[in-house]
Motif scaffolding. Structure first.
Motif, PDB file in Angstrom:
ATOM      1  N   ASN A 146     -37.854 -80.057 -16.536  1.00  9.12           N
ATOM      2  CA  ASN A 146     -37.658 -78.734 -17.115  1.00  9.12           C
ATOM      3  C   ASN A 146     -36.253 -78.241 -16.801  1.00  9.12           C
ATOM      4  OD1 ASN A 146     -40.895 -77.036 -16.896  1.00  9.12           O
ATOM      5  ND2 ASN A 146     -40.009 -78.250 -18.514  1.00  9.12           N
ATOM      6  N   CYS A 147     -35.769 -77.318 -17.626  1.00 10.86           N
ATOM      7  CA  CYS A 147     -34.456 -76.730 -17.416  1.00 10.86           C
ATOM      8  C   CYS A 147     -34.513 -75.681 -16.307  1.00 10.86           C
ATOM      9  CB  CYS A 147     -33.960 -76.103 -18.716  1.00 10.86           C
ATOM     10  SG  CYS A 147     -34.935 -74.671 -19.229  1.00 10.86           S
ATOM     11  N   PRO A 148     -33.359 -75.189 -15.837  1.00  6.68           N
ATOM     12  CA  PRO A 148     -33.342 -74.246 -14.711  1.00  6.68           C
ATOM     13  C   PRO A 148     -33.524 -72.781 -15.091  1.00  6.68           C
ATOM     14  CG  PRO A 148     -31.105 -74.839 -15.295  1.00  6.68           C
ATOM     15  CD  PRO A 148     -32.014 -75.669 -16.182  1.00  6.68           C
ATOM     16  N   GLN A 149     -33.826 -72.490 -16.350  1.00  4.39           N
ATOM     17  CA  GLN A 149     -33.860 -71.100 -16.799  1.00  4.39           C
ATOM     18  C   GLN A 149     -34.816 -70.231 -15.979  1.00  4.39           C
ATOM     19  OE1 GLN A 149     -33.151 -70.141 -21.202  1.00  4.39           O
ATOM     20  NE2 GLN A 149     -34.404 -71.983 -21.288  1.00  4.39           N
ATOM     21  N   TYR A 150     -34.341 -69.006 -15.679  1.00  4.18           N
ATOM     22  CA  TYR A 150     -35.128 -67.925 -15.065  1.00  4.18           C
ATOM     23  C   TYR A 150     -35.524 -68.189 -13.614  1.00  4.18           C
ATOM     24  CZ  TYR A 150     -35.430 -67.166 -20.081  1.00  4.18           C
ATOM     25  OH  TYR A 150     -35.111 -67.028 -21.407  1.00  4.18           O
ATOM     26  N   ILE A 151     -34.958 -69.234 -13.002  1.00  5.78           N
ATOM     27  CA  ILE A 151     -35.284 -69.514 -11.604  1.00  5.78           C
ATOM     28  C   ILE A 151     -34.364 -68.702 -10.699  1.00  5.78           C
ATOM     29  CG2 ILE A 151     -35.366 -71.278  -9.807  1.00  5.78           C
ATOM     30  CD1 ILE A 151     -36.010 -73.326 -11.979  1.00  5.78           C
ATOM     31  N   GLN A 152     -34.957 -67.951  -9.775  1.00  5.25           N
ATOM     32  CA  GLN A 152     -34.197 -67.198  -8.792  1.00  5.25           C
ATOM     33  C   GLN A 152     -33.850 -68.143  -7.638  1.00  5.25           C
ATOM     34  OE1 GLN A 152     -33.848 -64.543 -10.303  1.00  5.25           O
ATOM     35  NE2 GLN A 152     -35.719 -63.515 -10.901  1.00  5.25           N
ATOM     36  N   ALA A 153     -32.567 -68.335  -7.383  1.00  2.14           N
ATOM     37  CA  ALA A 153     -32.146 -69.268  -6.343  1.00  2.14           C
ATOM     38  C   ALA A 153     -32.452 -68.689  -4.964  1.00  2.14           C
ATOM     39  CB  ALA A 153     -30.657 -69.561  -6.472  1.00  2.14           C
ATOM     40  N   ARG A 154     -33.159 -69.468  -4.151  1.00  2.00           N
ATOM     41  CA  ARG A 154     -33.549 -69.037  -2.804  1.00  2.00           C
ATOM     42  C   ARG A 154     -33.370 -70.164  -1.811  1.00  2.00           C
ATOM     43  NH1 ARG A 154     -37.196 -65.470  -5.435  1.00  2.00           N
ATOM     44  NH2 ARG A 154     -37.262 -63.442  -4.349  1.00  2.00           N
ATOM     45  N   VAL A 155     -33.163 -69.775  -0.552  1.00  2.00           N
ATOM     46  CA  VAL A 155     -33.223 -70.720   0.550  1.00  2.00           C
ATOM     47  C   VAL A 155     -34.368 -70.302   1.459  1.00  2.00           C
ATOM     48  CG1 VAL A 155     -30.801 -71.385   0.520  1.00  2.00           C
ATOM     49  CG2 VAL A 155     -31.510 -69.407   1.859  1.00  2.00           C
ATOM     50  N   PHE A 156     -34.956 -71.294   2.150  1.00  2.00           N
ATOM     51  CA  PHE A 156     -36.138 -71.026   2.960  1.00  2.00           C
ATOM     52  C   PHE A 156     -35.910 -71.420   4.407  1.00  2.00           C
ATOM     53  CE2 PHE A 156     -37.891 -71.053  -1.244  1.00  2.00           C
ATOM     54  CZ  PHE A 156     -38.838 -70.049  -1.187  1.00  2.00           C
ATOM     55  N   ASP A 157     -36.414 -70.598   5.272  1.00  3.93           N
ATOM     56  CA  ASP A 157     -36.466 -70.903   6.698  1.00  3.93           C
ATOM     57  C   ASP A 157     -37.892 -71.328   7.004  1.00  3.93           C
ATOM     58  OD1 ASP A 157     -36.441 -71.047   9.417  1.00  3.93           O
ATOM     59  OD2 ASP A 157     -36.135 -68.896   9.751  1.00  3.93           O
ATOM     60  N   TRP A 158     -38.097 -72.646   7.164  1.00  2.00           N
ATOM     61  CA  TRP A 158     -39.453 -73.152   7.369  1.00  2.00           C
ATOM     62  C   TRP A 158     -39.941 -72.934   8.795  1.00  2.00           C
ATOM     63  CZ3 TRP A 158     -42.609 -74.304   3.504  1.00  2.00           C
ATOM     64  CH2 TRP A 158     -42.030 -74.482   2.250  1.00  2.00           C
ATOM     65  N   THR A 159     -39.068 -72.394   9.650  1.00  2.39           N
ATOM     66  CA  THR A 159     -39.512 -72.003  10.994  1.00  2.39           C
ATOM     67  C   THR A 159     -39.768 -70.504  11.078  1.00  2.39           C
ATOM     68  OG1 THR A 159     -37.267 -71.601  11.833  1.00  2.39           O
ATOM     69  CG2 THR A 159     -38.126 -73.841  11.976  1.00  2.39           C
ATOM     70  N   GLY A 160     -39.514 -69.793   9.963  1.00  2.00           N
ATOM     71  CA  GLY A 160     -39.618 -68.342   9.997  1.00  2.00           C
ATOM     72  C   GLY A 160     -41.001 -67.800   9.727  1.00  2.00           C
ATOM     73  N   GLY A 161     -41.898 -68.645   9.229  1.00  2.00           N
ATOM     74  CA  GLY A 161     -43.252 -68.202   8.964  1.00  2.00           C
ATOM     75  C   GLY A 161     -44.088 -68.177  10.231  1.00  2.00           C
ATOM     76  N   ALA A 162     -44.971 -67.192  10.302  1.00  2.00           N
ATOM     77  CA  ALA A 162     -45.842 -67.102  11.479  1.00  2.00           C
ATOM     78  C   ALA A 162     -46.852 -68.235  11.461  1.00  2.00           C
ATOM     79  CB  ALA A 162     -46.557 -65.755  11.490  1.00  2.00           C
ATOM     80  N   ALA A 163     -47.014 -68.902  12.583  1.00  2.00           N
ATOM     81  CA  ALA A 163     -47.997 -69.991  12.684  1.00  2.00           C
ATOM     82  C   ALA A 163     -49.370 -69.389  12.936  1.00  2.00           C
ATOM     83  CB  ALA A 163     -47.593 -70.952  13.794  1.00  2.00           C
ATOM     84  N   GLU A 164     -49.847 -68.690  11.957  1.00  2.00           N
ATOM     85  CA  GLU A 164     -51.117 -67.994  12.066  1.00  2.00           C
ATOM     86  C   GLU A 164     -52.037 -68.446  10.940  1.00  2.00           C
ATOM     87  OE1 GLU A 164     -50.374 -63.833  12.027  1.00  2.00           O
ATOM     88  OE2 GLU A 164     -49.012 -63.882  13.747  1.00  2.00           O
ATOM     89  N   PRO A 165     -53.343 -68.355  11.132  1.00  3.64           N
ATOM     90  CA  PRO A 165     -54.267 -68.756  10.071  1.00  3.64           C
ATOM     91  C   PRO A 165     -54.166 -67.832   8.861  1.00  3.64           C
ATOM     92  CG  PRO A 165     -55.451 -67.690  11.866  1.00  3.64           C
ATOM     93  CD  PRO A 165     -54.054 -67.905  12.353  1.00  3.64           C
TER      94      PRO A 165
END
Length: 327
Positions: A146-165
């Motif tokens: 698919n083409c890139p249209q309408y995608i909001q560019a983001r970066v993720f911190d995979w250590t930033g999420g709470a390790a909670e259920p």
């Protein structure tokens, strides 16, 4: 309408063909040409792309045949492609047990790999050929980019999420909590299906991305979620499924908090030019009547930071602007 012979020679089912013809008057020649994009194997670059991801977005069915959009997460490498016809996912979809997903062998599934920071995305539709407590294998039916249209560019911190259920709450309609999350979303994912699931690779489950300014997905009336359909690749995989069946699932994440909405319901396409004309950039409006809504905390185990909105969205509307001009 297209003849059965035309349908046999293209990658599209009758619902997709009907929407293509109504939306832009495409004919058999156009469909045959663009059908080359769809393959029954993954090219090597798609295989490598999927294997580099930490999240997949899935379209899956529950035991009632309803369709849901949901993510699956893992460390980089949790997705493998042992051969060009197989995608191995070493994780289970979020809310698999709460929503009683059908993950049996033979179940249809749609897959979207989306790398938000680069705006790359690839898709495949297929069926589960092996399943277990910790993952499943998918046999490719259709593979395409698919083409890139309408995608909001983001970066993720995979250590930033709470390790909670994950905490799940079943919502009683479109409450204030639902509306608040919906109308701050600039991204959501929509899964759809055809009426009859057959061995034909066109007859399956699909999942795709939608992006817009915060507020492009809105609560309209008392009981609907609505969003505009902007110009896209003209395949109309999602709208074709809606035309043919109508069952859809929405996954609406908040990348900053890690919470999300899971919605399943019935969708219809509003072709009215008057209504679409009130929403800047819209070609059609899609209305979804929810059947079930769940709010989940800690579902997205990462925190996303917006790098850049899709530039063309500056000329598109949001529901608050539509409401401001309504009599």
């Amino acid at each position: 309408m297209s003849s059965p012979m035309d349908q046999e020679k293209t990658a599209f089912h009758p619902g997709e063909i009907a929407v293509q013809e109504r939306a832009h008057g495409s004919g058999p020649g156009w469909r045959r040409a663009v059908s080359r994009v769809f393959r029954d194997t993954m090219p090597d670059q798609h295989r490598a792309f999927f294997e580099s991801q930490s999240v997949l977005f899935l379209g899956v069915l529950d035991r009632k045949g309803r369709v849901w959009a949901t993510p699956a997460f893992g460390e980089t490498g949790f997705v493998r492609s042992p051969d060009a016809r197989t995608l191995r996912v070493n994780a289970v979809p979020a809310l698999r047990h709460e929503l009683a997903f059908d993950m049996d062998e033979g179940a249809k599934v749609g897959v979207l790999g989306l790398e938000l920071h680069s705006r790359r995305r690839n898709r495949l539709n297929g069926e589960i050929v092996k399943t277990g407590a910790d993952g499943f294998d998918i046999a490719v039916g259709q593979s395409f980019g698919n083409c890139p249209q309408y995608i909001q560019a983001r970066v993720f911190d995979w250590t930033g999420g709470a390790a909670e259920p994950i905490e799940v709450e079943r919502m009683n309609g479109l409450t204030g909590k639902v509306e608040a999350l919906v109308e701050r979303a600039d991204t959501f994912f929509i899964a759809s299906r055809v009426p009859e699931l057959t061995d034909d690779p066109r007859d399956g489950v699909d999942v795709s991305h939608r992006g817009g300014r915060p507020g492009f997905l809105g609560v309209t009336g008392k009981s609907m979620l609505s969003f505009p359909d902007f110009n896209g690749n003209r395949f109309f995989n999602t709208l074709g499924n809606i035309e043919a069946d109508g069952r859809v699932g929405l996954f609406v994440p908040d990348f900053e908090t890690g919470e999300a909405l899971f919605v399943t319901g019935q969708a219809v396409i509003d072709w009215s030019p008057e209504r679409a004309g009130t929403f800047a950039g819209a070609r059609r409006i899609v209305d979804v009547t929810p059947e079930e809504i769940l709010h989940a905390r800690n579902v997205f185990p990462a925190r996303g930071r917006l790098l850049e909105a899709w530039p063309a969205l500056e000329t598109t509307g949001i529901w608050d602007e539509v409401r401001a001009i309504e009599p």
